[in-house]
Design an enzyme around this catalytic site. Sequence first.
Site, PDB file in Angstrom:
ATOM      1  N   CYS A 159      12.525   5.866  74.612  1.00 31.15           N
ATOM      2  CA  CYS A 159      13.630   6.741  75.018  1.00 31.15           C
ATOM      3  C   CYS A 159      14.839   5.945  75.503  1.00 31.15           C
ATOM      4  O   CYS A 159      15.956   6.148  75.013  1.00 31.15           O
ATOM      5  CB  CYS A 159      13.147   7.729  76.070  1.00 31.15           C
ATOM      6  SG  CYS A 159      12.164   6.996  77.389  1.00 31.15           S
TER       7      CYS A 159
HETATM    8  N1  NAP Z   1       7.841  11.326  78.416  1.00 33.11           N
HETATM    9  C1  NAP Z   1       8.825  10.815  77.691  1.00 33.11           C
HETATM   10  O1  NAP Z   1      10.005  11.137  77.897  1.00 33.11           O
HETATM   11  C2  NAP Z   1       8.546   9.820  76.599  1.00 33.11           C
HETATM   12  C3  NAP Z   1       9.611   9.420  75.788  1.00 33.11           C
HETATM   13  C4  NAP Z   1       9.360   8.498  74.756  1.00 33.11           C
HETATM   14  C5  NAP Z   1       8.089   8.011  74.556  1.00 33.11           C
HETATM   15  N2  NAP Z   1       7.084   8.409  75.387  1.00 33.11           N
HETATM   16  C6  NAP Z   1       5.745   7.854  75.140  1.00 33.11           C
HETATM   17  O2  NAP Z   1       4.929   8.884  74.581  1.00 33.11           O
HETATM   18  C7  NAP Z   1       3.587   8.718  75.007  1.00 33.11           C
HETATM   19  C8  NAP Z   1       3.118  10.004  75.686  1.00 33.11           C
HETATM   20  O3  NAP Z   1       3.954  10.231  76.813  1.00 33.11           O
HETATM   21  P1  NAP Z   1       3.886  11.584  77.654  1.00 33.11           P
HETATM   22  O4  NAP Z   1       5.067  11.547  78.541  1.00 33.11           O
HETATM   23  O5  NAP Z   1       3.675  12.743  76.757  1.00 33.11           O
HETATM   24  O6  NAP Z   1       2.539  11.332  78.529  1.00 33.11           O
HETATM   25  P2  NAP Z   1       1.642  12.420  79.272  1.00 33.11           P
HETATM   26  O7  NAP Z   1       2.434  13.629  79.565  1.00 33.11           O
HETATM   27  O8  NAP Z   1       0.997  11.711  80.417  1.00 33.11           O
HETATM   28  O9  NAP Z   1       0.517  12.793  78.177  1.00 33.11           O
HETATM   29  C9  NAP Z   1      -0.423  11.843  77.738  1.00 33.11           C
HETATM   30  C10 NAP Z   1      -1.415  12.477  76.797  1.00 33.11           C
HETATM   31  O10 NAP Z   1      -2.401  11.500  76.466  1.00 33.11           O
HETATM   32  C11 NAP Z   1      -3.710  11.922  76.929  1.00 33.11           C
HETATM   33  N3  NAP Z   1      -4.401  10.757  77.471  1.00 33.11           N
HETATM   34  C12 NAP Z   1      -4.186  10.153  78.661  1.00 33.11           C
HETATM   35  N4  NAP Z   1      -4.986   9.058  78.780  1.00 33.11           N
HETATM   36  C13 NAP Z   1      -5.712   8.987  77.639  1.00 33.11           C
HETATM   37  C14 NAP Z   1      -6.710   8.091  77.163  1.00 33.11           C
HETATM   38  N5  NAP Z   1      -7.120   7.042  77.884  1.00 33.11           N
HETATM   39  N6  NAP Z   1      -7.244   8.326  75.949  1.00 33.11           N
HETATM   40  C15 NAP Z   1      -6.852   9.373  75.204  1.00 33.11           C
HETATM   41  N7  NAP Z   1      -5.913  10.264  75.619  1.00 33.11           N
HETATM   42  C16 NAP Z   1      -5.342  10.064  76.811  1.00 33.11           C
HETATM   43  C17 NAP Z   1      -3.423  12.972  77.975  1.00 33.11           C
HETATM   44  O11 NAP Z   1      -4.529  13.840  78.080  1.00 33.11           O
HETATM   45  P3  NAP Z   1      -4.859  14.629  79.467  1.00 33.11           P
HETATM   46  O12 NAP Z   1      -3.956  15.815  79.473  1.00 33.11           O
HETATM   47  O13 NAP Z   1      -6.270  14.977  79.369  1.00 33.11           O
HETATM   48  O14 NAP Z   1      -4.548  13.650  80.573  1.00 33.11           O
HETATM   49  C18 NAP Z   1      -2.186  13.652  77.386  1.00 33.11           C
HETATM   50  O15 NAP Z   1      -2.555  14.526  76.352  1.00 33.11           O
HETATM   51  C19 NAP Z   1       3.583   7.499  75.949  1.00 33.11           C
HETATM   52  O16 NAP Z   1       3.188   6.356  75.253  1.00 33.11           O
HETATM   53  C20 NAP Z   1       5.027   7.395  76.391  1.00 33.11           C
HETATM   54  O17 NAP Z   1       5.395   6.080  76.745  1.00 33.11           O
HETATM   55  C21 NAP Z   1       7.272   9.316  76.376  1.00 33.11           C
END
Ligand code: NAP
Length: 358
Positions: A159
Amino acid sequence: MSTQAKPGAVRVAVVGATGYTGAELLRLLGQHPRVHVDTLVGHSRVGEAASEALPSLTGTPLGARTIEAFDAAALADRVDAAFCALPHGASAPTVAALRDRGVTVFDLSADFRLRDRAVYEAWYGEHGAPERFGEGGLRARRGLPGAAGGRGSGGRPGCYPTATVLPLWPLVRRGWVTLDRPIVVDAKSGVSGAGRKLRASAHFSEVANGIRPYATAGRHRHTPEIEQELSAAAGAPVRVLFSPHLVPMVRGLLAMAYVEPTDDRLTAEACVAAAREDYAGSPAVVVLDADRPPDTQWAQGANRAFVGYTKDPRTGWIVAEGAIDNLVKGAAGQAIQGFNVRFGFPEALGLELPGAWP
Ligand SMILES: NC(=O)c1ccc[n+]([C@@H]2O[C@H](COP(=O)([O-])OP(=O)(O)OC[C@H]3O[C@@H](n4cnc5c(N)ncnc54)[C@H](OP(=O)(O)O)[C@@H]3O)[C@@H](O)[C@H]2O)c1
């Protein structure tokens, strides 16, 4: 449980469906005309109804689905493509397991974005699928990490890198920026950028009334990714002094980059013209008129990056500005853009809506 696909649709899975970017993927993919969302994969919430895990899906067809456990072999039988929205580290082996079985993967994590393994390990630790390191697709079409989706099944830009590199890229690649000192980038993100995982530092009472610098002065993990892309554009090493801040809003990301022009006659209007030339035809980049800095509210919910340029008449420096919705252009929307390119659909298919404003 898999459901009947619409004819001609690409069958996809969302892995990490219960997180913030997973939710955004489902919101966008659910109305994409050429996508059938076959499987919603979770981690700790397997067996729950999707509407329980993601209340905004209540009353929608996707909300009635069940969150499933990850099973690479079963997914390979059922889907053509998967979007992986997992934390870095967890993502690499998941992506590898799917690719080994022929599934095209669009990864939102940082695991496939860096091209130098030593740099990855210095910032993130050991890689979870070293045999596949370097398969990232960050160097997108025309080198623009936000203009297109990247090479096929590779990684997507992060991002902060998206909002930072888009305005800087046209200037750096033309040799318009003095590079014998770092480019200073000051950035702000909404709290959803940290994901859904519970942590005290993201509690309402700890973020609602203040602005919090974090990982400042080159300590944020997106620093090497920004430098990687700008160095490729410049054909020479570029250093960035990057300082992000957490601000009390849910979505949105603003990057302000301060650059000293190599020629002090450079105008903001010339920067605008260069960016318009480079991003011509990109449905996801809006280049604003000179001296009109972007506002994160314009991007809310939209797969659009707003790029602007302002000149400081006293110092002669240019401020290059980028505003995005971190969850859309910074994550889910960008991944879907890549999916569209990879599957031969119009790049903006399913992503045309402007932001929700105010
Ligand atoms: N948030 C942003 O603005 C953004 C922007 C660009 C890129 N990203 C990237 O996108 C990815 C996801 O981000 P997010 O913000 O959506 O994170 P998030 O809200 O914390 O969601 C993470 C997801 O992964 C699952 N998970 C967590 N630990 C896991 C594990 N060990 N094995 C398998 N599944 C697991 C979680 O399941 P549970 O619900 O069961 O915990 C949830 O479905 C990250 O790599 C982040 O760096 C995020």
